[in-house]
Design a protein around this motif. Sequence first.
Motif, PDB file in Angstrom:
ATOM      1  N   ALA A  25       0.834  -1.209   0.000  1.00 48.95           N
ATOM      2  CA  ALA A  25       0.000   0.000   0.000  1.00 48.95           C
ATOM      3  C   ALA A  25       0.864   1.252   0.000  1.00 48.95           C
ATOM      4  O   ALA A  25       0.535   2.245  -0.644  1.00 48.95           O
ATOM      5  CB  ALA A  25      -0.924  -0.002   1.213  1.00 48.95           C
ATOM      6  N   ALA A  26       1.990   1.209   0.710  1.00 49.42           N
ATOM      7  CA  ALA A  26       2.900   2.350   0.721  1.00 49.42           C
ATOM      8  C   ALA A  26       3.493   2.570  -0.661  1.00 49.42           C
ATOM      9  O   ALA A  26       3.611   3.714  -1.137  1.00 49.42           O
ATOM     10  CB  ALA A  26       4.008   2.131   1.744  1.00 49.42           C
ATOM     11  N   VAL A  27       3.865   1.489  -1.332  1.00 51.06           N
ATOM     12  CA  VAL A  27       4.401   1.593  -2.683  1.00 51.06           C
ATOM     13  C   VAL A  27       3.354   2.189  -3.623  1.00 51.06           C
ATOM     14  O   VAL A  27       3.634   3.092  -4.408  1.00 51.06           O
ATOM     15  CB  VAL A  27       4.853   0.215  -3.203  1.00 51.06           C
ATOM     16  CG1 VAL A  27       5.280   0.309  -4.660  1.00 51.06           C
ATOM     17  CG2 VAL A  27       5.994  -0.329  -2.351  1.00 51.06           C
ATOM     18  N   ALA A  28       2.116   1.712  -3.515  1.00 50.61           N
ATOM     19  CA  ALA A  28       1.049   2.216  -4.376  1.00 50.61           C
ATOM     20  C   ALA A  28       0.781   3.695  -4.123  1.00 50.61           C
ATOM     21  O   ALA A  28       0.516   4.466  -5.064  1.00 50.61           O
ATOM     22  CB  ALA A  28      -0.233   1.406  -4.147  1.00 50.61           C
ATOM     23  N   THR A  29       0.863   4.114  -2.860  1.00 51.57           N
ATOM     24  CA  THR A  29       0.645   5.522  -2.534  1.00 51.57           C
ATOM     25  C   THR A  29       1.710   6.398  -3.170  1.00 51.57           C
ATOM     26  O   THR A  29       1.417   7.459  -3.728  1.00 51.57           O
ATOM     27  CB  THR A  29       0.652   5.718  -1.010  1.00 51.57           C
ATOM     28  OG1 THR A  29      -0.402   4.954  -0.438  1.00 51.57           O
ATOM     29  CG2 THR A  29       0.469   7.180  -0.639  1.00 51.57           C
ATOM     30  N   VAL A  30       2.971   5.963  -3.110  1.00 51.49           N
ATOM     31  CA  VAL A  30       4.057   6.724  -3.710  1.00 51.49           C
ATOM     32  C   VAL A  30       3.897   6.800  -5.221  1.00 51.49           C
ATOM     33  O   VAL A  30       4.050   7.860  -5.839  1.00 51.49           O
ATOM     34  CB  VAL A  30       5.417   6.111  -3.335  1.00 51.49           C
ATOM     35  CG1 VAL A  30       6.538   6.754  -4.138  1.00 51.49           C
ATOM     36  CG2 VAL A  30       5.682   6.275  -1.852  1.00 51.49           C
ATOM     37  N   LEU A  31       3.559   5.688  -5.843  1.00 48.26           N
ATOM     38  CA  LEU A  31       3.400   5.680  -7.296  1.00 48.26           C
ATOM     39  C   LEU A  31       2.259   6.592  -7.734  1.00 48.26           C
ATOM     40  O   LEU A  31       2.358   7.295  -8.743  1.00 48.26           O
ATOM     41  CB  LEU A  31       3.164   4.251  -7.799  1.00 48.26           C
ATOM     42  CG  LEU A  31       4.341   3.299  -7.652  1.00 48.26           C
ATOM     43  CD1 LEU A  31       3.975   1.913  -8.160  1.00 48.26           C
ATOM     44  CD2 LEU A  31       5.559   3.817  -8.397  1.00 48.26           C
ATOM     45  N   ALA A  32       1.166   6.605  -6.980  1.00 42.66           N
ATOM     46  CA  ALA A  32       0.046   7.475  -7.318  1.00 42.66           C
ATOM     47  C   ALA A  32       0.429   8.938  -7.199  1.00 42.66           C
ATOM     48  O   ALA A  32      -0.030   9.780  -7.974  1.00 42.66           O
ATOM     49  CB  ALA A  32      -1.150   7.165  -6.413  1.00 42.66           C
ATOM     50  N   ALA A  33       1.292   9.249  -6.235  1.00 39.28           N
ATOM     51  CA  ALA A  33       1.691  10.633  -6.010  1.00 39.28           C
ATOM     52  C   ALA A  33       2.707  11.127  -7.026  1.00 39.28           C
ATOM     53  O   ALA A  33       2.876  12.336  -7.192  1.00 39.28           O
ATOM     54  CB  ALA A  33       2.273  10.788  -4.604  1.00 39.28           C
ATOM     55  N   THR A  34       3.391  10.208  -7.705  1.00 37.90           N
ATOM     56  CA  THR A  34       4.492  10.598  -8.573  1.00 37.90           C
ATOM     57  C   THR A  34       4.223  10.378 -10.055  1.00 37.90           C
ATOM     58  O   THR A  34       5.068  10.729 -10.880  1.00 37.90           O
ATOM     59  CB  THR A  34       5.768   9.832  -8.195  1.00 37.90           C
ATOM     60  OG1 THR A  34       5.518   8.420  -8.301  1.00 37.90           O
ATOM     61  CG2 THR A  34       6.191  10.152  -6.774  1.00 37.90           C
ATOM     62  N   GLY A  35       3.086   9.799 -10.391  1.00 34.40           N
ATOM     63  CA  GLY A  35       2.802   9.580 -11.799  1.00 34.40           C
ATOM     64  C   GLY A  35       3.543   8.413 -12.401  1.00 34.40           C
ATOM     65  O   GLY A  35       3.668   8.297 -13.622  1.00 34.40           O
ATOM     66  N   GLY A  36       4.053   7.518 -11.562  1.00 30.72           N
ATOM     67  CA  GLY A  36       4.756   6.337 -12.067  1.00 30.72           C
ATOM     68  C   GLY A  36       6.154   6.257 -11.504  1.00 30.72           C
ATOM     69  O   GLY A  36       6.781   7.273 -11.217  1.00 30.72           O
ATOM     70  N   GLY A  37       6.663   5.064 -11.332  1.00 24.27           N
ATOM     71  CA  GLY A  37       7.986   4.888 -10.753  1.00 24.27           C
ATOM     72  C   GLY A  37       8.963   4.297 -11.733  1.00 24.27           C
ATOM     73  O   GLY A  37       8.674   4.105 -12.907  1.00 24.27           O
ATOM     74  N   GLU A  38      10.157   4.000 -11.236  1.00 24.21           N
ATOM     75  CA  GLU A  38      11.227   3.434 -12.040  1.00 24.21           C
ATOM     76  C   GLU A  38      11.557   2.063 -11.479  1.00 24.21           C
ATOM     77  O   GLU A  38      12.583   1.867 -10.842  1.00 24.21           O
ATOM     78  CB  GLU A  38      12.457   4.336 -12.006  1.00 24.21           C
ATOM     79  CG  GLU A  38      12.199   5.742 -12.511  1.00 24.21           C
ATOM     80  CD  GLU A  38      13.414   6.629 -12.308  1.00 24.21           C
ATOM     81  OE1 GLU A  38      14.543   6.160 -12.529  1.00 24.21           O
ATOM     82  OE2 GLU A  38      13.236   7.789 -11.934  1.00 24.21           O
ATOM     83  N   SER A  39      10.667   1.128 -11.659  1.00 27.01           N
ATOM     84  CA  SER A  39      10.881  -0.199 -11.095  1.00 27.01           C
ATOM     85  C   SER A  39      12.166  -0.799 -11.657  1.00 27.01           C
ATOM     86  O   SER A  39      12.495  -0.628 -12.825  1.00 27.01           O
ATOM     87  CB  SER A  39       9.695  -1.108 -11.421  1.00 27.01           C
ATOM     88  OG  SER A  39       9.503  -1.196 -12.813  1.00 27.01           O
TER      89      SER A  39
END
Length: 339
Positions: A25-39
């Motif tokens: 859930a923490a990962v999903a929250t960060v991704l939602a706030a940033t418009g996508g991550g760099e997995s």
Amino acid sequence: MTGVPITRTLLHTAGQRVAVEQSAAAVATVLAATGGGESGCDDVANLVLSLERSKERFDTSGCEPVTRGVWATGRHEAIIASAGGSGFSQLWSIDEDGLRVISRWTPSAKEAAAARLLPARHHALTGQVLVHYPALWLAMQQGLAPLHVSVVRIAGVAVLLAGPGGVGKSSLVSREMAAGGRATCDNLAACDGTIAYGLAEPIRLPAELTEPGGRRTYHGRREHGWETRLRSLRPELIVVLRRGLQPDPRLRPITESEATRAIVAGTYAAGELLRFWPIAAALAMATGCGPAHPPVQQVAATLAARLPCLELQLGRQPGAGLTELLHPYLDAVHSDSVS
């Protein structure tokens, strides 16, 4: 922060390398706030974010009160009861390895009601206090300042777009990206006067300019993720945007003092940073680390002193894109670079 187990580094934002621990859930929250991550990014993190499930506020017994709702532990740590009025309690810890911020959702009855009734506000606040403000504050410790600007590379030239919210920066950036341009940020960057490190956040566009979908946000806009985003750009041209009443856009050179004023004023007027200034000042008092205020004026003045500065007054009707409007100035930048 030494010895803390890290799940993975998700992204780069504001020049910082961010990792998230704890739950999906923490990962999903960060991704939602940033418009996508760099997995898959395996850089060593200097900013660790943790979103805990506990509903208890952090224990402040034995801590020194700093200001209303903020305490110092005496170990370069700060406890904030409700960061920016968001309902998230936070423990900020900084050391030689970087910054760690632990957050818990512990809202008052009023804050919980606001989250339910105003979901767009709650979503924006969540991204700010959990992700964006920690990255910008850590950037401050490195001498960078937050700037309310967009930075996009068009025709091989990195253009810094300055201006207050709602003037049309995001629409222009989106149009250039659709034509092959690349950008590092939509609205916010951390800058040292030479390089602009984009803040990873969704791009927000008027609903009529986008395909259906995307999260609803303020002012009739919708959020969309980035397909590609550059981590940083070195600005080569400053363009200050204004809204005009004339039918067609107008372009004119401006002085470095005019450009500096526009960058600084637009930054302090930005709603995205409204809660950042008091949080940053309180953290400086509580942790004993870094400045109480970022060098916004100095960074803006440094940029304006070394770069060509223009003012683009937009017309009432959509006109040519940035590449066409700035064509002679882009060529001049190329010529100067070659010489």
